[in-house]
Write an enzyme that holds these catalytic residues in place. Structure first.
Site, PDB file in Angstrom:
ATOM      1  N   ARG A  77       0.833  -1.224   0.000  1.00 33.56           N
ATOM      2  CA  ARG A  77       0.000   0.000   0.000  1.00 33.56           C
ATOM      3  C   ARG A  77       0.864   1.269   0.000  1.00 33.56           C
ATOM      4  NH1 ARG A  77      -2.524  -3.705  -0.923  1.00 33.56           N
ATOM      5  NH2 ARG A  77      -4.379  -4.534   0.090  1.00 33.56           N
TER       6      ARG A  77
ATOM      7  N   SER B  74     -11.350  -0.322   3.784  1.00 28.40           N
ATOM      8  CA  SER B  74     -10.750  -0.730   5.056  1.00 28.40           C
ATOM      9  C   SER B  74     -10.075   0.454   5.717  1.00 28.40           C
ATOM     10  CB  SER B  74      -9.710  -1.823   4.824  1.00 28.40           C
ATOM     11  OG  SER B  74     -10.345  -2.984   4.363  1.00 28.40           O
TER      12      SER B  74
ATOM     13  N   GLU C  49      -5.002   2.759   6.964  1.00 25.45           N
ATOM     14  CA  GLU C  49      -4.849   2.689   5.507  1.00 25.45           C
ATOM     15  C   GLU C  49      -5.460   3.927   4.850  1.00 25.45           C
ATOM     16  OE1 GLU C  49      -5.609  -1.202   3.841  1.00 25.45           O
ATOM     17  OE2 GLU C  49      -6.413  -0.333   2.012  1.00 25.45           O
TER      18      GLU C  49
END
Ligand SMILES: Cc1cc2nc3c(=O)[nH]c(=O)nc-3n(C[C@H](O)[C@H](O)[C@H](O)COP(=O)(O)OP(=O)(O)OC[C@H]3O[C@@H](n4cnc5c(N)ncnc54)[C@H](O)[C@@H]3O)c2cc1C
Length: 325
Positions: A161, A213, A320
């Site tokens: 990520r 998320s 995130e």
């Protein structure tokens, strides 16, 4: 150069949360983008690049700077299996176009919301695949040097990520992306994309405004260290890989992780709400907006989750989502 003023950002966020942007500019070309960024720098304004707003927690107070939205012509060019796109292209549209031409490699992104720019910047991933897997080149505008750079895959420094664009915290704006795909069969590609879409529909609370998320999953390698530190398993205070795998669901993401949703569920957090925000019953790593939620409501729940999971498992969750403001 004229910027729009006082534009409500909740209209640009999947979450429907967030105050106004002090200034707002929609760039239709690379040239306009560079001019907008230069002007922001000249006026000493903070700059935020907006994609589709599917991963943003925008503060109730809004953003006291310039929000730059890329609205290029949405071009997709094909040269064999090489696909060149502008960053504002939406992932579902790209998937449809590549499937039509029988090109495979992006099926993992079935049902992934957002733009190509957002996916490259965060190296979005799902079902064992990641954006980086099919990236050939990325062109970007560097605000510091006022110049354009073309990077190959290695130079983008993709990680879990993350990417060089994320590391640079918004000072580089992605303006063109070239994917390298492989020939495949349209019917099979479409079936694989549809599988992911159906899976998401059944697991994710997409019936409510959300931003995906909230936390990253927890790498097994980190979990082994922290959980073992709490002497949960062996007499010697060390949990082995096998012991953890026997107790916890481990999935590949694309390396071994413990799903944060599982830890949250075990910590009894499902369904907890504050104001208009609620930890989803369907998928606890999603905090949904049940109606008129504020960023303060969401921040409150984020704090509760971090504390509860740390107390139960010794794990510091990493966020995130991207904060704005
Ligand atoms: C229901 C749902 C499911 C999701 N599932 C997943 C998943 O499985 N895996 C996953 O990884 N993510 C997932 N996400 C998160 C989100 O879809 C991705 O992070 C997506 O790639 C963000 O794209 P965006 O265009 O919406 O970016 P935005 O949310 O608008 O912005 C995100 C970040 O990207 C930056 N950015 C956007 N465009 C550019 C550009 N051109 N140049 C430089 N920076 C840019 C922004 O400044 C910001 O920092 C999900 C979200 C939702 C709502």
């Amino acid at each position: 150069m004229q910027f729009k003023e006082n534009i409500p950002l909740k209209d640009y966020s999947n979450y429907k949360i967030g105050g106004p942007a002090r200034y707002f500019f929609e760039a239709k070309t690379e040239d306009a983008l560079a001019r907008g960024a230069r002007e922001a720098k000249r006026r000493g304004l903070a700059l935020f690049v907006l994609g589709e707003g599917s991963n943003l927690l925008i503060d109730d107070a809004g953003f006291d700077g310039l929000v730059l939205k890329i609205s290029f012509d949405g071009a997709i060019e094909f040269d064999g299996a090489r696909v060149t796109v502008t960053p504002d292209i939406l992932i579902p549209h790209l998937l449809d176009e590549v499937a039509k031409r029988g090109l495979q490699g992006l099926e993992w992104a079935g049902g992934l919301p957002g733009t190509v720019g957002g996916a490259v910047r965060g190296n979005a991933g799902a079902f064992g695949g990641e954006t980086k897997d099919t990236i050939f080149r990325v062109r970007s505008y560097d605000m510091q040097t006022d110049s354009f750079t073309l990077r190959n895959n290695a130079e983008c420094r993709f990680g879990y990520r993350s990417s060089v664009f994320k590391e640079k915290q918004g000072s580089e704006i992605i303006t063109k992306v070239i994917f390298e795909l492989k020939p495949g069969v349209e019917k099979d590609i479409r079936a694989s994309i549809e599988d992911k879409i159906q899976f998401r529909k059944s697991k994710h609370p997409i019936e409510y405004p959300n931003i995906g998320s909230i936390f990253k999953n927890v790498p097994l390698e980190y979990f082994l260290r922290t959980y073992a530190d709490r002497a949960q398993t062996d007499a010697d205070g060390k949990s082995t890989d096998a012991e953890i795998r026997a107790k916890f669901p481990v999935k590949d993401d694309p390396f071994p992780v413990i799903p944060t949703a599982y830890l949250m569920s075990e910590a009894g957090l499902k369904g907890l709400s504050h104001g208009g925000a609620q930890i989803s019953e369907k998928h606890p790593n999603f905090i949904i907006n049940k109606g008129n939620a504020t960023s303060a409501d969401v921040e409150f729940l984020i704090g509760v989750i971090k504390k509860a999971v740390f107390e139960k498992f010794g794990v510091m969750l990493e966020e995130e989502v991207q904060r704005v403001g």
